[in-house]
Design a protein around this motif. Structure first.
Motif, PDB file in Angstrom:
ATOM      1  N   VAL A  62      43.904  42.963  41.652  1.00  0.00           N
ATOM      2  CA  VAL A  62      42.954  41.986  41.353  1.00  0.00           C
ATOM      3  C   VAL A  62      41.736  42.441  40.707  1.00  0.00           C
ATOM      4  N   SER A  85      38.265  41.687  38.382  1.00  0.00           N
ATOM      5  CA  SER A  85      37.052  40.754  37.889  1.00  0.00           C
ATOM      6  C   SER A  85      36.707  41.172  36.404  1.00  0.00           C
ATOM      7  N   ARG A 113      36.830  37.737  43.423  1.00  0.00           N
ATOM      8  CA  ARG A 113      37.712  38.856  43.979  1.00  0.00           C
ATOM      9  C   ARG A 113      38.016  38.723  45.164  1.00  0.00           C
ATOM     10  N   LEU A 159      40.388  35.860  45.787  1.00  0.00           N
ATOM     11  CA  LEU A 159      41.551  36.115  45.236  1.00  0.00           C
ATOM     12  C   LEU A 159      42.480  37.264  46.062  1.00  0.00           C
ATOM     13  N   LEU A 160      41.710  38.544  46.741  1.00  0.00           N
ATOM     14  CA  LEU A 160      42.336  39.241  47.518  1.00  0.00           C
ATOM     15  C   LEU A 160      42.824  38.556  48.691  1.00  0.00           C
ATOM     16  N   ILE A 189      45.778  36.653  48.267  1.00  0.00           N
ATOM     17  CA  ILE A 189      47.131  37.515  47.798  1.00  0.00           C
ATOM     18  C   ILE A 189      47.755  37.824  49.291  1.00  0.00           C
ATOM     19  N   ALA A 219      47.397  43.256  48.565  1.00  0.00           N
ATOM     20  CA  ALA A 219      46.462  43.186  47.617  1.00  0.00           C
ATOM     21  C   ALA A 219      45.729  44.404  47.285  1.00  0.00           C
ATOM     22  N   ASP A 251      42.691  46.184  45.289  1.00  0.00           N
ATOM     23  CA  ASP A 251      41.294  46.007  44.654  1.00  0.00           C
ATOM     24  C   ASP A 251      40.895  46.939  43.315  1.00  0.00           C
ATOM     25  N   LEU A 273      46.235  40.307  38.495  1.00  0.00           N
ATOM     26  CA  LEU A 273      45.613  39.068  38.346  1.00  0.00           C
ATOM     27  C   LEU A 273      44.205  39.261  37.866  1.00  0.00           C
ATOM     28  N   THR A 274      43.661  38.920  36.786  1.00  0.00           N
ATOM     29  CA  THR A 274      42.189  38.899  36.409  1.00  0.00           C
ATOM     30  C   THR A 274      41.504  37.650  36.215  1.00  0.00           C
ATOM     31  N   SER A 275      40.280  37.815  36.584  1.00  0.00           N
ATOM     32  CA  SER A 275      39.501  36.441  36.613  1.00  0.00           C
ATOM     33  C   SER A 275      38.389  36.690  35.489  1.00  0.00           C
ATOM     34  N   THR A 331      45.775  30.044  40.586  1.00  0.00           N
ATOM     35  CA  THR A 331      46.657  31.008  41.296  1.00  0.00           C
ATOM     36  C   THR A 331      47.555  30.572  42.322  1.00  0.00           C
TER      37      THR A 331
END
Length: 700
Positions: free
Chosen positions: A479, A481, A503, A506-507, A510, A517, A519, A545-547, A605
């Protein structure tokens, strides 16, 4: 019958190979206008667009909607051609003949030049078809039109004499080779006629009073309007089919029906010819969207529907993790890599379900007295004895039934007197007893590959003698950001900065989905820094996964890098929230470029990443599990995008969060799931059923 609910326009292609993966000009484009909105799609092969057409036709028939489908190739030939080939003047008899001759593979490979050569052989002289690669040219199929003579056919249809820019139907090769498009297109449409039978008609050869009507169109008919309405980055072919679909949709039902009756019953006709002013007027109903409407779908952009994006993901992805063997006691939450069979039956032997007395056979009505054997069966004791007929034995719950015993009477129903018991009948044979293997037989498959093991599964595996299982290695999900504006939780946020909420969210998500997950922290809006971070991620994670940075702005580096790598699979998904969603690969590692707004990041997601991650983890594709609930709200929704609203159930109705803003992160904490609204236009009123998916329905 009048009033078309769907207008479909197809820009055809006679290519012998699939068109490029990236949407390109001079390929197949299809516009579908329905419920006031137009969707354009790009198709690499003729088989692909026909499949998409059939899906539209089938859905329209199921919903009792009429369809007008226009195709930009000639539907007929100059007078006399049909009779020369089939012995009849019927153009649809010619369609059937061409369909029998044409071979057109799923990869666009076809025999159109061979068919044209054979057709030329039916005529005197040389021709009328011409044009092919030089090595294929011969006396029957010349490479140049000037080499033809004496074939007796007119060069152009009547309708082509009225549009001088239209190419003649005999030309098979190089620019404007509509002859090849006609041979391949007619053969495909004839197969549609066979599939849909009386539900389909062809204008102007048949009365247009069927649920599906096919017509010949000419996208350049409205060249001026296309030029005025083409979006900045829109491919011209896409703009042409979109504008023409909207022009026909803007006509009155009577006007369109009258146009369908026009034309030559043998040669065919171009729908709309002579009605350019009316078509242009019809377009006034569909002005371009306002530039300041950030939620409007730009016209002509190839927006990908949610279902198509999900199908594409499902087809592209598979398990990416290895296999290892672990003890059953350590397998909670792991994904099985192979089927597991029962080592032995459960129960392994016939046994009693209650405390009581066992004997052989049932008993009828009345009082029964049976002497007891001098033994007792308890759980764990081997059934190493035989109970004589007419005798009983004391037996406790779970104990194996010895030979001679198949029925048990509850101890509460028995009186015991010395060495005998008495009880009232009737009692059926087999009462209160379990048969060996009645739950699971030895060799039965008790858990299939792809199953994520639960505590109950561990109990079952252990009960049937399984000690170890082959499982997938845990999926590692990184993950990351992106953005100069982000500050770490607990830090000091300056003016214009925000805390990185995505972040940790999402962590946690997941982890709840059952993956590991990882980081990868935050990275600033710098392409080189992001590229380096993705390099690290590709080595340390199975998926990233990026945001943020997934749109098309100057600082949207995620989508830019994936495009530069040549591995951008999809973006501009027709979903709200979450329109800017980048899906691609980086050094062989899948990357989900999520939107920066928290609500959109969460929704994307759950909708896209969760099922894809499950598939990559070896658990198979996971469909969200929802159910219909009466709405406790009212909402009007435009067509064009699938929408997800933060929601929760109270008093038997589903409520939605008051604001739909994708930056309102408080709505995620308030919600207990999402309401899913379909792509079409919709007016939801209180009490209407809507689909509600709780967080658990996504696997969270």
């Amino acid at each position: 019958m009048s009033g078309f609910k769907r207008i479909i326009i197809v820009d055809w292609s006679a290519s012998k190979v699939p068109s490029p993966k990236k949407p390109s000009p001079d390929a197949i484009w299809m516009a579908v206008h329905r419920a006031g909105a137009t969707t354009c799609t790009y198709h690499r092969t003729r088989s692909d667009v026909i499949e998409a057409l059939c899906a539209q036709f089938d859905e329209a028939i199921a919903q009792d909607e009429r369809v007008l489908a226009g195709f930009d190739f000639p539907f007929g030939y100059p007078v006399g051609f049909a009779r020369a080939v089939t012995g009849r003047d019927d153009p649809l008899a010619l369609w059937a003949d061409l369909a029998a001759r044409i071979e057109d593979g799923a990869d666009n490979a076809n025999n159109r030049f061979d068919v044209a050569r054979d057709l030329n052989g039916l005529f005197p002289g040389v021709g009328p078809f011409w044009g092919c690669p030089a090595p294929l040219a011969d006396d029957n199929l010349p490479a140049k039109g000037t080499s033809r003579h004496g074939h007796g056919m007119a060069e152009r249809r009547k309708v082509e004499d009225l549009i001088r820019s239209a190419q003649p139907c005999w030309k098979l090769y190089t620019t404007g080779s509509v002859g090849s498009q006609a041979l391949l297109g007619i053969a495909r449409l004839e197969r549609l006629r066979a599939r849909y039978g009386a539900a389909l008609s062809v204008a102007p050869f048949q009365a247009s009073d069927t649920p599906i009507v096919l017509a010949e169109v000419y996208p350049s008919l409205l060249a001026h309007e296309v030029a005025a309405r083409q979006a900045k980055d829109e491919i011209k072919d896409c703009a042409q089919v979109r504008v023409l679909a909207e022009a026909f949709a803007g006509l009155s039902a009577d006007h369109l029906d009258a146009m369908l009756r026009e034309g030559d019953a043998e040669e065919g006709w171009i729908l709309g010819l002579g009605h350019i002013d009316a078509l242009s007027a019809g377009l006034e109903r569909y002005p371009p969207p306002l530039k300041n409407d950030c939620f409007a779908l730009p016209q002509g952009v190839n927006w990908t529907p949610v279902e198509d994006a999900l199908a594409d993901l499902r087809s592209r992805l598979g398990p990416v993790v290895g296999v290892e063997t672990v003890p059953v006691t350590d397998a909670l939450g792991r994904v099985l890599a192979s089927d597991v069979d029962a080592v032995r039956a459960h129960p392994p032997l016939p046994n009693t379900a209650v405390d009581g007395y066992g004997f052989g056979g049932g008993r009828g009505s009345g009082v029964h007295r049976l002497p007891l054997v001098a033994a007792q069966m308890t759980a764990g004791r081997a059934p190493d004895m035989t109970v004589p007929e007419g005798h009983a034995i004391r037996i406790l719950t779970g104990a194996a039934l010895p030979d001679g015993v198949d029925t048990v009477v509850l101890q509460e129903d028995v009186s015991r007197e010395g060495g005998a018991i008495a009880f009232h009948g009737p009692i059926k044979q087999g009462a209160n007893a379990r048969a060996a293997g009645e739950d699971v037989r030895a060799g039965d498959c008790i858990a299939g590959a792809g199953r994520r093991l639960t505590p109950s599964d561990l109990g079952l595996l252990t009960a049937v003698g399984v000690g170890t299982v082959q499982v997938r290695a845990p999926l590692r999900v990184g993950v990351l950001s992106t953005g100069d504006e982000l500050v770490e939780a607990g830090g000091t946020a300056g003016p214009g900065q925000i805390y990185d909420a995505n972040r940790p969210m999402l962590l946690g998500l997941i982890t709840q989905l059952g993956h590991v997950a990882v980081d990868f922290g935050r990275v600033r809006d710098d392409r080189a820094a992001l590229s380096a971070c993705l390099d690290v991620g590709a080595n340390e994670a199975d998926v990233i996964l990026t945001s943020g940075g997934a749109s098309a702005g100057d600082e949207d580096h995620v989508s830019a890098l994936l495009n530069e790598a040549g591995a951008m699979a999809l973006w501009r998904i027709a979903i709200k929230p979450g329109r800017p969603l980048a899906l691609g690969m980086w050094q062989g590692t899948p990357v989900f470029g999520l939107p920066g707004n928290p609500v959109a990041a969460m929704a994307c997601t759950l909708v896209f990443a969760a099922p894809a991650l499950a598939q990559m983890a070896g658990a198979g594709w996971s469909e969200p599990q929802g159910f219909d609930v009466p709405a406790g709200f009212e909402k009007r929704k435009k067509a064009g995008r699938r929408e997800y609203l933060r929601a929760r159930i109270r008093d038997g109705r589903v409520q939605v969060f008051p604001s739909e803003g994708s930056g309102r992160i408080s709505g995620l904490s308030w919600a207990e799931g999402l309401v899913e609204l379909p792509d079409d236009a919709l007016h939801v009123r209180p009490g209407d059923p809507v689909r509600y998916i709780p967080w658990t329905g996504f696997g969270v």
